[in-house]
Design an enzyme around this catalytic site. Structure first.
Site, PDB file in Angstrom:
ATOM      1  N   ARG A   1      82.574 -39.608 -46.911  1.00  0.00           N
ATOM      2  CA  ARG A   1      83.544 -38.762 -47.631  1.00  0.00           C
ATOM      3  C   ARG A   1      84.687 -39.596 -48.236  1.00  0.00           C
ATOM      4  O   ARG A   1      85.840 -39.181 -48.244  1.00  0.00           O
ATOM      5  CB  ARG A   1      84.151 -37.690 -46.711  1.00  0.00           C
ATOM      6  CG  ARG A   1      83.178 -36.634 -46.215  1.00  0.00           C
ATOM      7  CD  ARG A   1      82.625 -35.782 -47.357  1.00  0.00           C
ATOM      8  NE  ARG A   1      81.876 -34.648 -46.849  1.00  0.00           N
ATOM      9  CZ  ARG A   1      80.608 -34.677 -46.477  1.00  0.00           C
ATOM     10  NH1 ARG A   1      79.915 -35.808 -46.554  1.00  0.00           N
ATOM     11  NH2 ARG A   1      79.996 -33.599 -46.065  1.00  0.00           N
TER      12      ARG A   1
ATOM     13  N   SER B   1      84.059 -28.007 -45.702  1.00  0.00           N
ATOM     14  CA  SER B   1      84.637 -28.569 -44.469  1.00  0.00           C
ATOM     15  C   SER B   1      86.092 -28.947 -44.726  1.00  0.00           C
ATOM     16  O   SER B   1      86.385 -29.666 -45.679  1.00  0.00           O
ATOM     17  CB  SER B   1      83.894 -29.835 -44.056  1.00  0.00           C
ATOM     18  OG  SER B   1      82.546 -29.545 -43.813  1.00  0.00           O
TER      19      SER B   1
ATOM     20  N   GLU C   1      90.076 -33.152 -45.033  1.00  0.00           N
ATOM     21  CA  GLU C   1      89.109 -33.669 -45.996  1.00  0.00           C
ATOM     22  C   GLU C   1      89.477 -33.382 -47.451  1.00  0.00           C
ATOM     23  O   GLU C   1      89.440 -34.305 -48.283  1.00  0.00           O
ATOM     24  CB  GLU C   1      87.720 -33.130 -45.640  1.00  0.00           C
ATOM     25  CG  GLU C   1      86.601 -34.014 -46.086  1.00  0.00           C
ATOM     26  CD  GLU C   1      85.837 -33.404 -47.209  1.00  0.00           C
ATOM     27  OE1 GLU C   1      85.677 -34.093 -48.218  1.00  0.00           O
ATOM     28  OE2 GLU C   1      85.409 -32.248 -47.097  1.00  0.00           O
TER      29      GLU C   1
HETATM   30  N1  EPU Z   1      79.195 -26.997 -34.613  1.00  0.00           N
HETATM   31  C1  EPU Z   1      79.730 -26.186 -33.653  1.00  0.00           C
HETATM   32  N2  EPU Z   1      80.571 -25.191 -34.056  1.00  0.00           N
HETATM   33  C2  EPU Z   1      80.886 -24.971 -35.344  1.00  0.00           C
HETATM   34  C3  EPU Z   1      80.344 -25.821 -36.332  1.00  0.00           C
HETATM   35  C4  EPU Z   1      79.490 -26.837 -35.938  1.00  0.00           C
HETATM   36  O1  EPU Z   1      79.479 -26.334 -32.468  1.00  0.00           O
HETATM   37  O2  EPU Z   1      81.631 -24.043 -35.608  1.00  0.00           O
HETATM   38  C5  EPU Z   1      78.222 -28.026 -34.218  1.00  0.00           C
HETATM   39  C6  EPU Z   1      76.822 -27.604 -34.675  1.00  0.00           C
HETATM   40  O3  EPU Z   1      76.205 -26.806 -33.748  1.00  0.00           O
HETATM   41  C7  EPU Z   1      76.130 -28.916 -34.840  1.00  0.00           C
HETATM   42  C8  EPU Z   1      77.249 -29.864 -35.258  1.00  0.00           C
HETATM   43  O4  EPU Z   1      78.474 -29.212 -34.907  1.00  0.00           O
HETATM   44  O5  EPU Z   1      75.616 -29.353 -33.616  1.00  0.00           O
HETATM   45  C9  EPU Z   1      77.202 -30.179 -36.727  1.00  0.00           C
HETATM   46  O6  EPU Z   1      77.321 -28.976 -37.479  1.00  0.00           O
HETATM   47  P1  EPU Z   1      76.720 -28.824 -38.959  1.00  0.00           P
HETATM   48  O7  EPU Z   1      75.331 -29.325 -39.010  1.00  0.00           O
HETATM   49  O8  EPU Z   1      76.999 -27.431 -39.397  1.00  0.00           O
HETATM   50  O9  EPU Z   1      77.538 -29.840 -39.825  1.00  0.00           O
HETATM   51  P2  EPU Z   1      79.048 -30.321 -39.796  1.00  0.00           P
HETATM   52  O10 EPU Z   1      79.121 -31.633 -39.124  1.00  0.00           O
HETATM   53  O11 EPU Z   1      79.907 -29.225 -39.264  1.00  0.00           O
HETATM   54  C10 EPU Z   1      78.791 -31.671 -42.018  1.00  0.00           C
HETATM   55  C11 EPU Z   1      79.481 -31.783 -43.339  1.00  0.00           C
HETATM   56  C12 EPU Z   1      79.119 -30.612 -44.243  1.00  0.00           C
HETATM   57  C13 EPU Z   1      77.615 -30.636 -44.449  1.00  0.00           C
HETATM   58  C14 EPU Z   1      76.932 -30.540 -43.092  1.00  0.00           C
HETATM   59  C15 EPU Z   1      75.443 -30.705 -43.207  1.00  0.00           C
HETATM   60  C16 EPU Z   1      81.535 -32.987 -42.955  1.00  0.00           C
HETATM   61  C17 EPU Z   1      83.022 -32.936 -42.876  1.00  0.00           C
HETATM   62  N3  EPU Z   1      80.913 -31.840 -43.156  1.00  0.00           N
HETATM   63  O12 EPU Z   1      79.304 -30.503 -41.369  1.00  0.00           O
HETATM   64  O13 EPU Z   1      79.738 -30.846 -45.507  1.00  0.00           O
HETATM   65  O14 EPU Z   1      77.207 -29.558 -45.271  1.00  0.00           O
HETATM   66  O15 EPU Z   1      77.397 -31.613 -42.226  1.00  0.00           O
HETATM   67  O16 EPU Z   1      75.168 -32.022 -43.564  1.00  0.00           O
HETATM   68  O17 EPU Z   1      80.964 -34.059 -42.830  1.00  0.00           O
HETATM   69  C18 EPU Z   1      81.689 -30.405 -46.798  1.00  0.00           C
HETATM   70  O18 EPU Z   1      81.899 -31.615 -46.776  1.00  0.00           O
HETATM   71  O19 EPU Z   1      82.468 -29.603 -47.380  1.00  0.00           O
HETATM   72  C19 EPU Z   1      80.535 -29.872 -46.076  1.00  0.00           C
HETATM   73  C20 EPU Z   1      80.284 -28.568 -45.981  1.00  0.00           C
END
Ligand code: EPU
Length: 339
Positions: free
Chosen positions: A166, A239, A335
Site C-alpha cells: 500500500r 480498508s 490507509e
Molecule cells: N478479519 C476479522 N474481522 C474482520 C475483518 C477481518 O477477524 O472484521 C480477519 C478475517 O477473518 C481474515 C483476516 O482478518 O482472517 C483477513 O481479512 P480479509 O481477507 O477480509 O482481508 P483484510 O486483511 O481485512 C486486506 C486488504 C483489502 C483486500 C483484502 C483481500 C489491507 C489494508 N486491506 O484486507 O484491501 O481487499 O485484504 O486481499 O491490506 C483496501 O485496501 O481498501 C482493501 C479493501
C-alpha cells in the site's frame, strides 16, 4: 479544448466516503494539455493544486482551499501483442474496474484478482492497490507521469516506483507527480493466484475445477460484494487501516494470549497482523456513533451512514487507534489520504 474551472464546487459526489466538503475551485482534465493548463492556472491564482482520481482513498476533513483537478482522461490501447504476452496502456482517468473487465473480455489475464476495486487507473500505483494475493506491482509494466517540479514528462519502470505494501514513491513524494497513463503486462494463458483466503474454496463450491481468469474475477467480485460495502450505497474508502507489521516477538506474545490471532509471517522476519481481527476483537465491529461507524461485516472499513463529517470519521479512527495501541501494543496506520 480549454479547461473549465468552476468555483465553490461540492466534492460530495467525488469522494467515496460521500463526505460534504467544498473545493475553492474545481476542474476536470481530459488530456495532458489540460493538466498543464490547470497547473498554470493554479500558479497564477496562488492556489495549491490538488489531484483527484476516483476519490476512493480519501478522507476530506474540511473545505479544500485549492484548485481540485479531477483526472478524467480516457483511453485504453494495446501497445504490444506477441500472441501470448501483452502490453496494455490505460489513461489515468479510466475507472479501474471497467478497465479490468475490458481486459478480461479481450481474453487478457493478470488483473482478475484486482476486480471490483474502486478508483481509477491513475490512482492505482499511488498506493500499489492489492487484493487476494496480487498487488499492482505484480502486473505493472511502466507509467508516464508529469513532474510538477520541472514540468517535464518522465517514464517510470517497475524498479523506479518504490512499490511496497500500500505504498509507492508517488505516495511518499506527495504532490510531485501527476500520473498520466499506466502500462500493464498481461498474458493470454494466465498463471492464476488462488491461494489467498476464500478464493479457491469459493471456486470449488461452484464446482469449477479448472478456473479461467474470468471465473476468478467472478469469484472475487462475489467475495468482495459479501464483505465490503458498495460506496454507491454506503460511503466508505475501503480498508481504513493498513494491516500492521509487528516483530515476531510481539506476534508470539499476542498469539499466546489470543490463540485465534490472524498473523502472516513475512520474508523479512516481521509478522503482518490482520487489523480487522484486532479491531473486531476490541469490540468495534458494527460500532456506530452518529453517522460514523465501523462496518458490521468488515471491521477494517469505516463507513458514513449519511451525514458524517470527515472530522467525525477521523475522530472515530483515532479512538480505534488508541484502543488498539492500549490493548495490543500495536500501532495502526491510516490507509487513505487524510486531507
Ligand atoms: N478479519 C476479522 N474481522 C474482520 C475483518 C477481518 O477477524 O472484521 C480477519 C478475517 O477473518 C481474515 C483476516 O482478518 O482472517 C483477513 O481479512 P480479509 O481477507 O477480509 O482481508 P483484510 O486483511 O481485512 C486486506 C486488504 C483489502 C483486500 C483484502 C483481500 C489491507 C489494508 N486491506 O484486507 O484491501 O481487499 O485484504 O486481499 O491490506 C483496501 O485496501 O481498501 C482493501 C479493501
Amino acid at each position: 479544448m480549454s479547461l473549465q474551472i468552476r468555483e465553490g464546487v461540492s466534492l460530495k459526489p467525488f469522494n467515496s466516503f460521500a463526505v460534504e466538503a467544498s473545493a475553492r475551485q474545481f476542474a476536470e482534465a481530459n488530456s495532458d494539455e489540460q493538466v498543464r493548463q490547470a497547473l498554470a492556472c493554479a500558479a497564477e491564482r496562488g492556489l495549491p493544486l490538488m489531484l483527484l482520481g476516483g476519490g476512493s482513498n480519501l478522507l476530506l476533513t474540511g473545505d479544500v482551499e485549492a484548485l481540485v483537478l479531477r483526472m478524467a482522461s480516457r483511453g485504453i490501447r494495446v501497445l504490444e501483442d506477441d500472441g501470448e504476452r501483452l502490453l496494455i496502456e490505460a489513461e489515468a482517468g479510466e475507472p479501474w474496474h471497467p478497465f479490468v473487465q475490458w481486459t478480461l473480455q479481450q481474453g487478457f489475464a493478470g488483473l482478475e484478482n484486482l476486480s471490483l476495486i474502486p478508483g481509477t487507473v491513475g490512482a492505482a500505483p499511488m498506493q500499489n492497490i492489492g487484493a487476494y494475493g496480487v498487488e499492482l506491482k505484480d502486473v505493472f509494466a511502466g507509467l508516464t507521469a508529469l513532474d510538477r517540479q520541472s514540468g517535464e514528462l518522465r517514464e517510470f519502470e517497475l524498479a523506479d516506483c518504490g512499490f511496497a505494501y500500500r505504498d509507492s514513491l508517488f505516495k511518499r513524494e506527495t504532490g510531485r507527480w501527476v500520473i498520466l497513463r499506466v502500462r500493464f503486462a498481461l498474458s493470454r494463458s494466465a498463471t492464476l493466484h488462488l491461494d489467498y483466503g476464500p478464493v479457491r474454496q469459493r471456486l470449488a463450491e461452484q464446482g469449477i475445477e479448472a478456473p479461467t481468469a474470468v471465473d476468478v474475477s467472478r469469484a472475487i467480485c462475489a467475495i468482495r460484494s459479501e464483505k465490503l460495502p458498495d460506496p454507491a450505497v454506503l460511503g466508505n474508502a475501503g480498508s481504513f487501516f493498513k494491516n500492521p507489521l509487528v516483530t515476531a516477538e510481539l506476534a508470539q506474545r499476542l498469539r499466546s494470549e489470543h490463540g485465534d490471532l490472524v498473523a502472516y509471517p513475512q520474508a523479512d522476519g516481521l509478522v503482518k497482523l490482520a487489523a480487522g481481527w484486532l479491531i473486531e476483537r476490541a469490540g468495534w465491529k458494527g460500532f456506530r456513533e452518529g453517522d460514523a461507524g465501523v462496518h458490521r461485516l468488515q471491521a477494517l472499513v469505516l463507513v458514513n451512514y449519511g451525514q458524517a463529517s470527515g472530522q467525525q470519521l477521523l475522530s472515530l479512527a483515532r479512538r480505534i487507534q488508541a484502543d488498539i495501541a492500549e490493548r495490543f501494543a500495536v500501532t495502526l496506520e491510516i490507509e487513505p489520504n487524510v486531507l
